[in-house]
Design an enzyme around this catalytic site. Structure first.
Site, PDB file in Angstrom:
ATOM      1  N   HIS A   1       3.757  -2.051   3.297  1.00 31.14           N
ATOM      2  CA  HIS A   1       3.727  -0.735   2.665  1.00 31.14           C
ATOM      3  C   HIS A   1       5.056  -0.404   1.979  1.00 31.14           C
ATOM      4  CE1 HIS A   1       0.506  -0.487   5.654  1.00 31.14           C
ATOM      5  NE2 HIS A   1      -0.010   0.501   4.944  1.00 31.14           N
TER       6      HIS A   1
ATOM      7  N   ASP B   1       0.803  -1.229   0.000  1.00 35.09           N
ATOM      8  CA  ASP B   1       0.000   0.000   0.000  1.00 35.09           C
ATOM      9  C   ASP B   1       0.836   1.279   0.000  1.00 35.09           C
ATOM     10  OD1 ASP B   1      -2.127  -1.720   0.225  1.00 35.09           O
ATOM     11  OD2 ASP B   1      -3.049  -0.702   1.920  1.00 35.09           O
TER      12      ASP B   1
END
Length: 295
Positions: free
Chosen positions: A243, A97
């Site tokens: 992430h 992400d």
């Protein structure tokens, strides 16, 4: 192997795909909340003195809806991919992400290349516009680009349907234009949402996805803690979250995700788990439905 500063393209780009709208079917919780509101209105019309009970019922329904939206893995507000479909078998999905990040994303891509792993990148539209070459590289290397909103506002879950639609639709156009492939999934900023999201996603042909387990690698202090969170109980059909954007750093200033990923990939190999993308599983699911409909 390519250097972190330039996107090599060892894999062929994925074929373009367009998202088609889905029919919105209100969840049981949404139907119940609507019934509570309708009942409160009827009660007030028939007996105005009952307003404390009516107001209390409406307030209680709002609290339940809010709690459901604050639970990222909840399916109370509508469908939510928290695990891969059953047909995925021994496969698991790595989702990444908040990118693209011009420093971290290229290094993550090189690492995934070395292990021949495909991942799902939930990208932010504004960052994609700023760093388009890394969106192109993600697709060229065989990964999937999905929608993580245009601006990644942490007030997203407080938005009404028009604001939500504008935010998601803008990201959809941005990512489709750069990647050449329309996103099929949406992940809300921080995973938080409200009852307006699912009808918006249905209209845009997107599926909500959260995760099975996450490492909290944007705030952790060491990679070992993140790795344990991701690998403890690791099982078939899991969806894992790390992430490349907003990545926490270790004492050397290195992004934790770069230490976490090799350990995670080794753990998956030891359990004989294979990696896939959310998009691949969705396409397989659609193919199964089409096959079942054949005479």
């Amino acid at each position: 192997m390519s250097s972190p500063s330039s996107p090599s393209m060892p894999f062929a780009p994925a074929a373009p795909a367009s998202a088609t709208s889905r029919r919105w079917k209100p969840s049981p919780l949404i139907c119940t909340a609507a019934a509570v509101h309708a009942g409160a209105a009827v009660a007030l019309a028939a007996r105005p003195g009952a307003w404390p009970w009516a107001a209390g019922g409406v307030a209680a329904s709002h609290l339940v809806l809010t709690a459901a939206g604050l639970w990222p893995r909840s399916t109370l507000l509508g469908p939510n991919w928290t695990r891969l479909p059953e047909h995925a078998g021994q496969r698991i999905a790595l989702t990444i992400d908040d990118g693209p990040d011009p420093e971290v994303t290229p290094r993550v891509l090189d690492l995934l290349d070395r292990h021949d792993v495909r991942a799902t990148f939930f990208c932010i539209g504004d960052l994609a516009r700023r760093y388009p070459r890394w969106i192109e590289a993600i697709v060229a290397r065989g990964h999937a680009v999905e929608n993580h909103s245009q601006r990644h506002r942490h007030t997203f879950s407080l938005s009404g349907p028009l604001v939500m639609k504008r935010e998601i639709e803008t990201a959809q156009r941005t990512l489709t234009e750069i990647a050449g492939v329309a996103p099929r999934f949406f992940r809300a900023p921080a995973g938080l949402r409200n009852p307006f999201l699912e009808p918006v996603l249905c209209g845009l042909g997107l599926h909500l996805a959260s995760w099975t387990r996450r490492g909290f690698d944007t705030c952790a202090k060491d990679s070992g803690t993140v790795t344990r969170r991701l690998t403890t109980g690791l099982a078939p059909r899991d969806i894992l979250l790390v992430h490349d954007g907003h990545a926490a750093r270790d004492a050397r200033g290195e992004p934790l995700v770069l230490d976490v990923l090799p350990a995670l990939l080794r753990a998956a190999a030891e359990r004989q788990l294979q990696w896939t993308t959310l998009r691949a599983c969705l396409n397989e699911e659609a193919a199964e439905i089409d096959h079942a409909d054949l005479p």
